[in-house]
Design a protein around this motif. Structure first.
Motif, PDB file in Angstrom:
ATOM      1  N   ALA A 148       0.817  -1.212   0.000  1.00 46.58           N
ATOM      2  CA  ALA A 148       0.000   0.000   0.000  1.00 46.58           C
ATOM      3  C   ALA A 148       0.856   1.269   0.000  1.00 46.58           C
ATOM      4  O   ALA A 148       0.397   2.321  -0.438  1.00 46.58           O
ATOM      5  CB  ALA A 148      -0.929   0.014   1.204  1.00 46.58           C
ATOM      6  N   GLU A 149       2.097   1.200   0.476  1.00 49.45           N
ATOM      7  CA  GLU A 149       2.917   2.399   0.594  1.00 49.45           C
ATOM      8  C   GLU A 149       4.002   2.516  -0.469  1.00 49.45           C
ATOM      9  O   GLU A 149       4.578   3.587  -0.634  1.00 49.45           O
ATOM     10  CB  GLU A 149       3.573   2.442   1.982  1.00 49.45           C
ATOM     11  N   PHE A 150       4.306   1.463  -1.177  1.00 46.93           N
ATOM     12  CA  PHE A 150       5.387   1.501  -2.161  1.00 46.93           C
ATOM     13  C   PHE A 150       4.849   1.207  -3.553  1.00 46.93           C
ATOM     14  O   PHE A 150       3.954   0.379  -3.733  1.00 46.93           O
ATOM     15  CB  PHE A 150       6.479   0.476  -1.817  1.00 46.93           C
ATOM     16  N   ASP A 151       5.428   1.893  -4.526  1.00 48.11           N
ATOM     17  CA  ASP A 151       5.082   1.638  -5.924  1.00 48.11           C
ATOM     18  C   ASP A 151       5.717   0.315  -6.333  1.00 48.11           C
ATOM     19  O   ASP A 151       6.918   0.103  -6.121  1.00 48.11           O
ATOM     20  CB  ASP A 151       5.599   2.778  -6.803  1.00 48.11           C
ATOM     21  N   GLU A 152       4.932  -0.556  -6.931  1.00 43.84           N
ATOM     22  CA  GLU A 152       5.406  -1.881  -7.280  1.00 43.84           C
ATOM     23  C   GLU A 152       6.452  -1.850  -8.387  1.00 43.84           C
ATOM     24  O   GLU A 152       7.400  -2.632  -8.388  1.00 43.84           O
ATOM     25  CB  GLU A 152       4.217  -2.766  -7.700  1.00 43.84           C
ATOM     26  N   LEU A 153       6.312  -0.922  -9.323  1.00 46.91           N
ATOM     27  CA  LEU A 153       7.222  -0.868 -10.458  1.00 46.91           C
ATOM     28  C   LEU A 153       8.575  -0.266 -10.083  1.00 46.91           C
ATOM     29  O   LEU A 153       9.625  -0.833 -10.386  1.00 46.91           O
ATOM     30  CB  LEU A 153       6.588  -0.050 -11.593  1.00 46.91           C
ATOM     31  N   THR A 154       8.563   0.871  -9.384  1.00 43.24           N
ATOM     32  CA  THR A 154       9.813   1.570  -9.080  1.00 43.24           C
ATOM     33  C   THR A 154      10.381   1.216  -7.716  1.00 43.24           C
ATOM     34  O   THR A 154      11.568   1.400  -7.482  1.00 43.24           O
ATOM     35  CB  THR A 154       9.602   3.096  -9.128  1.00 43.24           C
ATOM     36  N   GLY A 155       9.547   0.752  -6.797  1.00 43.91           N
ATOM     37  CA  GLY A 155      10.003   0.456  -5.456  1.00 43.91           C
ATOM     38  C   GLY A 155      10.106   1.689  -4.571  1.00 43.91           C
ATOM     39  O   GLY A 155      10.591   1.616  -3.456  1.00 43.91           O
ATOM     40  N   LEU A 156       9.639   2.831  -5.081  1.00 47.56           N
ATOM     41  CA  LEU A 156       9.684   4.078  -4.325  1.00 47.56           C
ATOM     42  C   LEU A 156       8.383   4.277  -3.561  1.00 47.56           C
ATOM     43  O   LEU A 156       7.359   3.672  -3.878  1.00 47.56           O
ATOM     44  CB  LEU A 156       9.900   5.263  -5.273  1.00 47.56           C
ATOM     45  N   LEU A 157       8.431   5.162  -2.549  1.00 47.23           N
ATOM     46  CA  LEU A 157       7.225   5.470  -1.790  1.00 47.23           C
ATOM     47  C   LEU A 157       6.194   6.145  -2.695  1.00 47.23           C
ATOM     48  O   LEU A 157       6.530   7.006  -3.510  1.00 47.23           O
ATOM     49  CB  LEU A 157       7.556   6.416  -0.629  1.00 47.23           C
ATOM     50  N   ASN A 158       4.938   5.751  -2.540  1.00 50.18           N
ATOM     51  CA  ASN A 158       3.868   6.433  -3.260  1.00 50.18           C
ATOM     52  C   ASN A 158       3.319   7.565  -2.390  1.00 50.18           C
ATOM     53  O   ASN A 158       3.870   7.879  -1.336  1.00 50.18           O
ATOM     54  CB  ASN A 158       2.771   5.440  -3.683  1.00 50.18           C
ATOM     55  N   ARG A 159       2.209   8.164  -2.827  1.00 51.22           N
ATOM     56  CA  ARG A 159       1.660   9.314  -2.099  1.00 51.22           C
ATOM     57  C   ARG A 159       1.270   8.938  -0.668  1.00 51.22           C
ATOM     58  O   ARG A 159       1.561   9.655   0.281  1.00 51.22           O
ATOM     59  CB  ARG A 159       0.440   9.853  -2.863  1.00 51.22           C
ATOM     60  N   ARG A 160       0.609   7.802  -0.501  1.00 48.74           N
ATOM     61  CA  ARG A 160       0.205   7.353   0.836  1.00 48.74           C
ATOM     62  C   ARG A 160       1.431   7.109   1.717  1.00 48.74           C
ATOM     63  O   ARG A 160       1.462   7.480   2.885  1.00 48.74           O
ATOM     64  CB  ARG A 160      -0.626   6.078   0.740  1.00 48.74           C
ATOM     65  N   GLY A 161       2.450   6.484   1.164  1.00 50.08           N
ATOM     66  CA  GLY A 161       3.673   6.220   1.919  1.00 50.08           C
ATOM     67  C   GLY A 161       4.374   7.494   2.342  1.00 50.08           C
ATOM     68  O   GLY A 161       4.865   7.600   3.467  1.00 50.08           O
ATOM     69  N   MET A 162       4.413   8.473   1.421  1.00 51.52           N
ATOM     70  CA  MET A 162       5.043   9.761   1.766  1.00 51.52           C
ATOM     71  C   MET A 162       4.245  10.458   2.868  1.00 51.52           C
ATOM     72  O   MET A 162       4.827  11.008   3.802  1.00 51.52           O
ATOM     73  CB  MET A 162       5.128  10.661   0.529  1.00 51.52           C
ATOM     74  N   ALA A 163       2.920  10.428   2.778  1.00 45.04           N
ATOM     75  CA  ALA A 163       2.079  11.079   3.800  1.00 45.04           C
ATOM     76  C   ALA A 163       2.300  10.438   5.166  1.00 45.04           C
ATOM     77  O   ALA A 163       2.392  11.110   6.186  1.00 45.04           O
ATOM     78  CB  ALA A 163       0.608  11.014   3.385  1.00 45.04           C
ATOM     79  N   ASN A 164       2.381   9.092   5.191  1.00 46.67           N
ATOM     80  CA  ASN A 164       2.619   8.401   6.464  1.00 46.67           C
ATOM     81  C   ASN A 164       3.993   8.728   7.043  1.00 46.67           C
ATOM     82  O   ASN A 164       4.142   8.883   8.253  1.00 46.67           O
ATOM     83  CB  ASN A 164       2.483   6.891   6.288  1.00 46.67           C
ATOM     84  N   ARG A 165       4.996   8.835   6.172  1.00 45.59           N
ATOM     85  CA  ARG A 165       6.344   9.183   6.658  1.00 45.59           C
ATOM     86  C   ARG A 165       6.350  10.619   7.228  1.00 45.59           C
ATOM     87  O   ARG A 165       6.997  10.869   8.244  1.00 45.59           O
ATOM     88  CB  ARG A 165       7.377   9.108   5.546  1.00 45.59           C
TER      89      ARG A 165
END
Length: 168
Positions: A148-165
């Motif tokens: 839910a927090e990481f983009d599957e293709l790039t492995g980077l944090l997505n919007r939800r992951g960045m907000a949680n961090r």
């Protein structure tokens, strides 16, 4: 062998190196020692004492690993697993009391300890099923959170992951 499987399963769950060769070596040497004791020693308590000692040692390794992980991460699943392995170790130690007690001590105390060990074993079997389900559920929840927090293709944090961090 049950204690060896428990030690390997705990290491696997915690993501630690399995080190199966030392555990397999200890188990194999125990089988050889039990075979030799069975052929040479008449007393059954000697083979039972060796079996329980090795099983308690392997279970202690699993308990130490789980306790260390529980202290670091907390969580009900790890706490319950730690409690369960501790309960199994207590059962082994109770059986060990019977194995080394003198034969002339009487059947009453041995029967009471045997009954207690059997009750602990039955309770531990039921609780072991719950512990396995909780540990698998905990692992799946961690994987779902990562998805839910990481983009599957790039492995980077997505919007939800960045907000949680940023909240943390």
């Amino acid at each position: 062998f049950n204690a060896a499987f428990i030690a390997l399963a705990v290491k696997s769950y915690l993501g630690r190196p399995l080190l199966w060769l030392p555990i397999a070596t200890v188990s194999g040497l125990t089988v050889i020692a039990l075979w030799l004791l069975g052929r040479t020693v008449i007393a059954d308590w000697a083979t039972l004492a060796v079996t329980l000692t090795v099983a308690a040692a392997l279970t202690s390794v699993a308990l130490a690993d789980l306790l260390q992980a529980f202290r670091r991460e907390r969580g009900f699943a790890l706490g319950f697993g730690t409690f369960l392995i501790g309960l199994l170790l207590a059962r082994l130690l109770l059986r060990g009391l019977i194995a080394v007690s003198p034969a002339g001590a009487g059947a009453g105390p041995a029967l009471a300890v045997n009954s207690t060990a059997l009750l602990i074993f039955i309770t531990a079997l039921v609780m072991q099923g719950f512990a396995i389900l909780m540990l698998v559920n905990d692992d799946l929840q961690k994987k779902m959170l990562a998805l839910a927090e990481f983009d599957e293709l790039t492995g980077l944090l997505n919007r939800r992951g960045m907000a949680n961090r940023f909240k943390r």
